[in-house]
Design an enzyme around this catalytic site. Structure first.
Site, PDB file in Angstrom:
ATOM      1  N   HIS A  15      14.740  -4.424   5.659  1.00  0.00           N
ATOM      2  CA  HIS A  15      13.657  -2.776   4.913  1.00  0.00           C
ATOM      3  C   HIS A  15      12.812  -3.277   6.358  1.00  0.00           C
ATOM      4  O   HIS A  15      12.405  -4.283   7.144  1.00  0.00           O
ATOM      5  CB  HIS A  15      12.661  -3.290   4.000  1.00  0.00           C
ATOM      6  CG  HIS A  15      11.839  -2.247   4.049  1.00  0.00           C
ATOM      7  ND1 HIS A  15      10.906  -2.186   3.101  1.00  0.00           N
ATOM      8  CD2 HIS A  15      10.846  -2.110   4.900  1.00  0.00           C
ATOM      9  CE1 HIS A  15      10.007  -1.322   3.259  1.00  0.00           C
ATOM     10  NE2 HIS A  15       9.341  -1.280   4.474  1.00  0.00           N
ATOM     11  N   HIS A  17      10.742  -0.356  10.349  1.00  0.00           N
ATOM     12  CA  HIS A  17      11.345   0.299  10.365  1.00  0.00           C
ATOM     13  C   HIS A  17      11.107   0.152  11.618  1.00  0.00           C
ATOM     14  O   HIS A  17      10.505  -0.535  12.586  1.00  0.00           O
ATOM     15  CB  HIS A  17       9.319   1.002   9.811  1.00  0.00           C
ATOM     16  CG  HIS A  17       9.012   0.890   9.397  1.00  0.00           C
ATOM     17  ND1 HIS A  17       8.754   2.045   8.168  1.00  0.00           N
ATOM     18  CD2 HIS A  17       9.030  -0.253   8.303  1.00  0.00           C
ATOM     19  CE1 HIS A  17       8.767   1.542   7.435  1.00  0.00           C
ATOM     20  NE2 HIS A  17       7.971  -0.082   6.946  1.00  0.00           N
ATOM     21  N   ASN A  43      10.396   7.201   6.983  1.00  0.00           N
ATOM     22  CA  ASN A  43       8.321   7.390   7.008  1.00  0.00           C
ATOM     23  C   ASN A  43       8.833   7.921   8.212  1.00  0.00           C
ATOM     24  O   ASN A  43       7.695   7.234   8.517  1.00  0.00           O
ATOM     25  CB  ASN A  43       8.275   6.585   6.163  1.00  0.00           C
ATOM     26  CG  ASN A  43       7.852   5.085   6.566  1.00  0.00           C
ATOM     27  OD1 ASN A  43       8.755   4.987   7.580  1.00  0.00           O
ATOM     28  ND2 ASN A  43       6.591   4.703   7.277  1.00  0.00           N
ATOM     29  N   LYS A 101      14.278   5.751  -0.854  1.00  0.00           N
ATOM     30  CA  LYS A 101      12.998   4.659  -0.922  1.00  0.00           C
ATOM     31  C   LYS A 101      12.161   5.961  -1.709  1.00  0.00           C
ATOM     32  O   LYS A 101      12.152   6.883  -1.260  1.00  0.00           O
ATOM     33  CB  LYS A 101      12.663   5.216   0.172  1.00  0.00           C
ATOM     34  CG  LYS A 101      11.670   3.888   0.585  1.00  0.00           C
ATOM     35  CD  LYS A 101      11.609   2.393   0.448  1.00  0.00           C
ATOM     36  CE  LYS A 101      10.027   1.848   0.229  1.00  0.00           C
ATOM     37  NZ  LYS A 101       9.775   1.153   1.758  1.00  0.00           N
ATOM     38  N   HIS A 138       8.681   0.630  -3.110  1.00  0.00           N
ATOM     39  CA  HIS A 138       7.127   0.400  -2.808  1.00  0.00           C
ATOM     40  C   HIS A 138       6.380   0.212  -3.850  1.00  0.00           C
ATOM     41  O   HIS A 138       5.640   1.545  -3.985  1.00  0.00           O
ATOM     42  CB  HIS A 138       6.457   1.307  -1.029  1.00  0.00           C
ATOM     43  CG  HIS A 138       5.547   1.457  -0.870  1.00  0.00           C
ATOM     44  ND1 HIS A 138       5.039   0.567   0.782  1.00  0.00           N
ATOM     45  CD2 HIS A 138       3.874   0.643  -1.754  1.00  0.00           C
ATOM     46  CE1 HIS A 138       4.091  -0.135   0.602  1.00  0.00           C
ATOM     47  NE2 HIS A 138       3.117   0.451  -0.173  1.00  0.00           N
ATOM     48  N   HIS A 176       9.441  -5.659   0.121  1.00  0.00           N
ATOM     49  CA  HIS A 176       8.512  -6.534   0.740  1.00  0.00           C
ATOM     50  C   HIS A 176       7.325  -7.054  -0.009  1.00  0.00           C
ATOM     51  O   HIS A 176       5.918  -6.931  -0.672  1.00  0.00           O
ATOM     52  CB  HIS A 176       7.346  -5.512   1.487  1.00  0.00           C
ATOM     53  CG  HIS A 176       7.340  -4.351   1.367  1.00  0.00           C
ATOM     54  ND1 HIS A 176       6.515  -3.806   0.512  1.00  0.00           N
ATOM     55  CD2 HIS A 176       7.663  -3.833   2.219  1.00  0.00           C
ATOM     56  CE1 HIS A 176       6.386  -2.172   0.704  1.00  0.00           C
ATOM     57  NE2 HIS A 176       6.627  -2.277   1.509  1.00  0.00           N
ATOM     58  N   ASP A 249       9.890  -5.629   7.152  1.00  0.00           N
ATOM     59  CA  ASP A 249       8.681  -4.087   7.702  1.00  0.00           C
ATOM     60  C   ASP A 249       8.333  -4.885   8.402  1.00  0.00           C
ATOM     61  O   ASP A 249       7.630  -4.544   8.659  1.00  0.00           O
ATOM     62  CB  ASP A 249       7.751  -5.125   6.402  1.00  0.00           C
ATOM     63  CG  ASP A 249       7.342  -3.758   5.887  1.00  0.00           C
ATOM     64  OD1 ASP A 249       7.526  -2.417   5.910  1.00  0.00           O
ATOM     65  OD2 ASP A 249       6.321  -3.964   5.165  1.00  0.00           O
ATOM     66  N   ALA A 265      -2.049   0.700   8.759  1.00  0.00           N
ATOM     67  CA  ALA A 265      -1.575  -0.421   8.184  1.00  0.00           C
ATOM     68  C   ALA A 265       0.208  -0.871   8.896  1.00  0.00           C
ATOM     69  O   ALA A 265       1.405   0.206   9.411  1.00  0.00           O
ATOM     70  CB  ALA A 265      -1.188  -0.268   6.440  1.00  0.00           C
TER      71      ALA A 265
HETATM   72  C1  NCD Z   1       4.288   0.206   7.271  1.00  0.00           C
HETATM   73  C2  NCD Z   1       5.181   1.388   8.587  1.00  0.00           C
HETATM   74  O1  NCD Z   1       3.769   1.117   9.638  1.00  0.00           O
HETATM   75  O2  NCD Z   1       5.707   2.467   7.946  1.00  0.00           O
HETATM   76  N1  NCD Z   1       3.834  -0.270   7.233  1.00  0.00           N
HETATM   77  C3  NCD Z   1       3.588  -1.391   6.865  1.00  0.00           C
HETATM   78  O3  NCD Z   1       2.199  -1.682   6.972  1.00  0.00           O
HETATM   79  N2  NCD Z   1       4.554  -1.774   5.755  1.00  0.00           N
HETATM   80  C4  NCD Z   1       4.515   1.228   6.169  1.00  0.00           C
HETATM   81  C5  NCD Z   1       5.297   0.533   4.160  1.00  0.00           C
HETATM   82  O4  NCD Z   1       6.243   0.191   4.138  1.00  0.00           O
HETATM   83  O5  NCD Z   1       3.753  -0.118   3.934  1.00  0.00           O
HETATM   84 ZN    ZN Z   2       8.198  -0.844   4.929  1.00  0.00          ZN
END
Ligand code: NCD
Ligand code: ZN
Length: 350
Positions: A15, A17, A43, A101, A138, A176, A249, A265
């Site tokens: 997982h 980003h 995303n 997702k 999520h 997560h 994450d 976040a």
């Molecule tokens: C993630 C993001 O910034 O893309 N943020 C996070 O707090 N984990 C999005 C997500 O996975 O919720």
């Molecule tokens: Zn994430």
């Protein structure tokens, strides 16, 4: 006694980003140094909703890799209420897309295109169950009446249990996870249900959000929980149970987007991902179980071969820089200006 060196099969991040463009170029090396593969979150703005978009994004990731890096991005599609059923067969037939997702609309960063009403995606879920394409969840309700610390537990009760009853063979990963409730649900579920656990949820509890003042760099979705939940996560991750595997994450944001009146976040952990997990496993006295959690359980769940390369860590502390470059800005990593107990040594080919 703690060993001073740890050599394991090269792990995967289930997982992650990676962002896009200049931000992608800024962060990709950290992941590629440690992991052989990663499940890449869709995303982006706009989200990656089709196989064609996922393949384009995959090419941009490969093009941004440092010379000589051996890293394979595993792509995902962003589920929307308009996802056509046929896209699932296309995804399954592709050799680039490995999961879909689900974001409840509004739950987190760039989730506005997410699902408002689960019944509107039932036909797509039916197709995913048939094609055995994993659904990555999520798992938080977005109902503003539900306390933010309860949103994962309520999601399980309100949505996940009914979803599981309706699609019992659907392959699902609760992403997560942050609560004992999620640990118990996943532990008791059949083998088609699994969960990823982040390093930060293994190492931090919600006090880290308010240590001497508000700490925006520890704010993520799902939010950090109280200590009893952290202990339950650590127990699950180090238990040897194949339901649980590594998913960082890691979610980079420019510093100014987090240090503001309404901050984003996401924690950036890719710079020290495996090292941080090693700290958590050491804390539990279970370094011997890091390899299965980091390198076997996820590959087995996704029905992909386990990696053959090895990677070594050494128990030598190092200082994390205050910041890393992120596109035209900077990103404050987890442990900024503080030390991490384990360092990455080398990788070897078999
Ligand atoms: C993630 C993001 O910034 O893309 N943020 C996070 O707090 N984990 C999005 C997500 O996975 O919720
Ligand atoms: Zn994430």
């Amino acid at each position: 006694m703690t060993p001073t060196r740890l050599e394991i099969t090269r792990p995967d991040d289930w997982h992650l980003h990676l962002r896009d463009g200049d931000a992608l170029a800024s962060v990709i090396a950290h992941t590629a140094q440690r992991f052989a593969r990663a499940i890449v979150m869709p995303n982006l703005k706009p989200p990656v909703t089709t196989v064609a978009q996922a393949e384009d994004y995959r090419r941009r990731i490969l093009a941004s890799l440092p010379a000589g890096a051996r890293f394979r991005p595993l792509m995902t599609l962003y589920l929307t209420e308009n996802t056509p059923v046929e896209e699932i067969a296309r995804a399954k037939a592709s050799d680039s897309v490995f999961a879909v997702k689900y974001y409840p609309a509004g739950a987190t960063t760039n989730s506005d295109s997410g699902v408002r009403e689960l019944s509107r995606v039932h036909a797509v879920l039916e197709a995913m169950q048939k094609h055995e394409l994993p659904l990555l969840l999520h798992g938080e309700v977005t109902d503003p009446d539900v306390d933010i610390f309860d949103r994962e537990r309520v999601f399980i009760e309100r949505y996940l249990l009914p979803l599981q009853a309706r699609f019992p063979a659907l392959r699902m990963v609760l992403e997560h996870i942050t609560t004992r409730d999620a640990v118990e649900f996943v532990r008791g579920a059949p083998a088609n249900v699994a969960a990823t656990i982040t390093a930060h949820h293994l190492l931090l509890n919600r006090n880290a959000l308010f240590a001497g003042g508000i700490r925006p760099h520890n704010y993520c979705a799902p939010i950090l929980k109280r200590e009893t939940h952290r202990v339950a996560l650590l127990q699950a991750a180090t238990s040897g149970d194949a339901h649980f595997f590594l998913g960082t994450d890691s979610a980079p944001h420019p510093r100014e987007a987090k240090e503001t009146a309404c901050g984003c976040a996401g924690l950036y952990t890719a710079h020290a991902a495996l090292e941080l997990y090693a700290e958590a496993f050491e804390q539990a006295g279970r370094l011997d179980r890091l390899e299965a959690f980091a390198s076997f359980h996820g590959a087995d769940f996704y029905r992909l071969p386990r990696n053959r390369e090895r990677i070594a860590l050494e128990r030598t502390p190092w200082m994390v820089p205050d910041l890393y470059p992120l596109a035209g800005s900077t990103c404050t990593p987890m442990r900024a200006g503080e030390s991490v107990a384990w360092s990455l040594v080398e990788t070897t080919t078999p």
